[in-house]
Design an enzyme around this catalytic site. Structure first.
Site, PDB file in Angstrom:
ATOM      1  N   HIS A   1       4.974 -22.703  18.916  1.00  0.00           N
ATOM      2  CA  HIS A   1       4.042 -23.249  20.128  1.00  0.00           C
ATOM      3  C   HIS A   1       4.429 -24.979  19.423  1.00  0.00           C
ATOM      4  O   HIS A   1       3.851 -24.992  18.164  1.00  0.00           O
ATOM      5  CB  HIS A   1       3.018 -23.459  20.294  1.00  0.00           C
TER       6      HIS A   1
ATOM      7  N   GLU B   1      -1.685 -15.129  20.239  1.00  0.00           N
ATOM      8  CA  GLU B   1      -2.932 -15.350  19.776  1.00  0.00           C
ATOM      9  C   GLU B   1      -4.119 -14.187  19.546  1.00  0.00           C
ATOM     10  O   GLU B   1      -3.886 -13.781  20.483  1.00  0.00           O
ATOM     11  CB  GLU B   1      -2.185 -16.787  19.343  1.00  0.00           C
TER      12      GLU B   1
END
Length: 237
Positions: free
Chosen positions: A44, A120
């Site tokens: 990202h 994550e």
């Protein structure tokens, strides 16, 4: 573009039970009569936490992209469109990855499927703190975490646990999208784990890999041969 849950595993895909044989000869022979699954791994773009160098996992704040991150995501989407014929887009369910995936989806005219397995790591009580702050408040815990991937941050997730769920996610995606090219929008830790797996490297390798925001890494997963890392941490101009 709308988001939807990732599809259930369908046709048999790469590495459903284990990675292919480590025999180099066997690996090359397997490429002669099979189609690989190509995973274009996109980290990202930057968030306020990225700019401040804060630990930012899946269990704390869920920041979105800042202006710089949106610009990075747009460049990455254009780069992917120029270099790949993409069949599907999959993203971690966190806001920063969904926003990044949205740029790719608009560029390619595809929807985004969600895959929680590529979220994550959960950094527990360390989320929202810098490395220096953690070393000051949790010095013993940080030292233990740096020395062993089996140690979790307080209230968080071990790297070994992250690796296990990323491998399972990779298998699901390989089965669902067998023989196709997919963009997987994820985070530093899961992308490092997938690259480490493809290289057959030890877990300690994750501490030596540097992954830039909105960078692209590509892994080719063969159903009956060794995987190959086509590129790593490419930052689109």
């Amino acid at each position: 573009m709308t988001s939807r849950p990732a599809g259930e595993a369908g046709a048999e895909g790469p590495g459903d039970d284990a990675l292919p044989s480590t025999s180099i000869g066997a690996g090359w022979r397997g490429r002669l009569d099979s189609e690989p699954t190509v995973m274009v791994l996109l980290r990202h773009g930057v968030t306020a936490s990225t700019v401040r160098r804060l630990f930012c996992g899946s269990g704390g704040a869920d920041p979105g992209l800042v202006d710089e991150g949106r610009e990075q995501a747009a460049r990455a989407a254009a780069w992917i469109a120029r270099h790949h014929r993409v069949d599907a887009i999959v993203a971690s369910p966190l806001q920063r990855t969904q926003e990044t995936a949205g740029f790719v989806a608009r560029e390619l005219g595809l929807e985004v499927a969600l895959e929680p397995g590529v979220a994550e790591a959960d950094f527990g009580e360390w989320d929202g703190h810098t490395f220096a702050e953690i070393m000051e408040r949790w010095p013993a815990e940080m030292q233990a975490w740096l020395e062993s991937t089996a140690v979790a941050p307080p209230g968080g997730e071990t790297f070994d646990a992250v690796d296990a769920r990323v491998v399972e996610a990779r298998k699901r995606l390989g089965a669902t999208y067998a023989g196709r090219t997919i963009v997987v929008v994820s985070h530093v830790t899961p992308i490092k784990m997938m690259v480490r797996e493809a290289l057959g490297a030890p877990m300690s390798a994750i501490h030596t890999l540097e992954l830039a925001p909105a960078s692209i890494s590509t892994i080719v997963w063969w159903p009956d041969a060794l995987p190959s890392v086509r590129n790593f941490s490419v930052v689109p101009d």
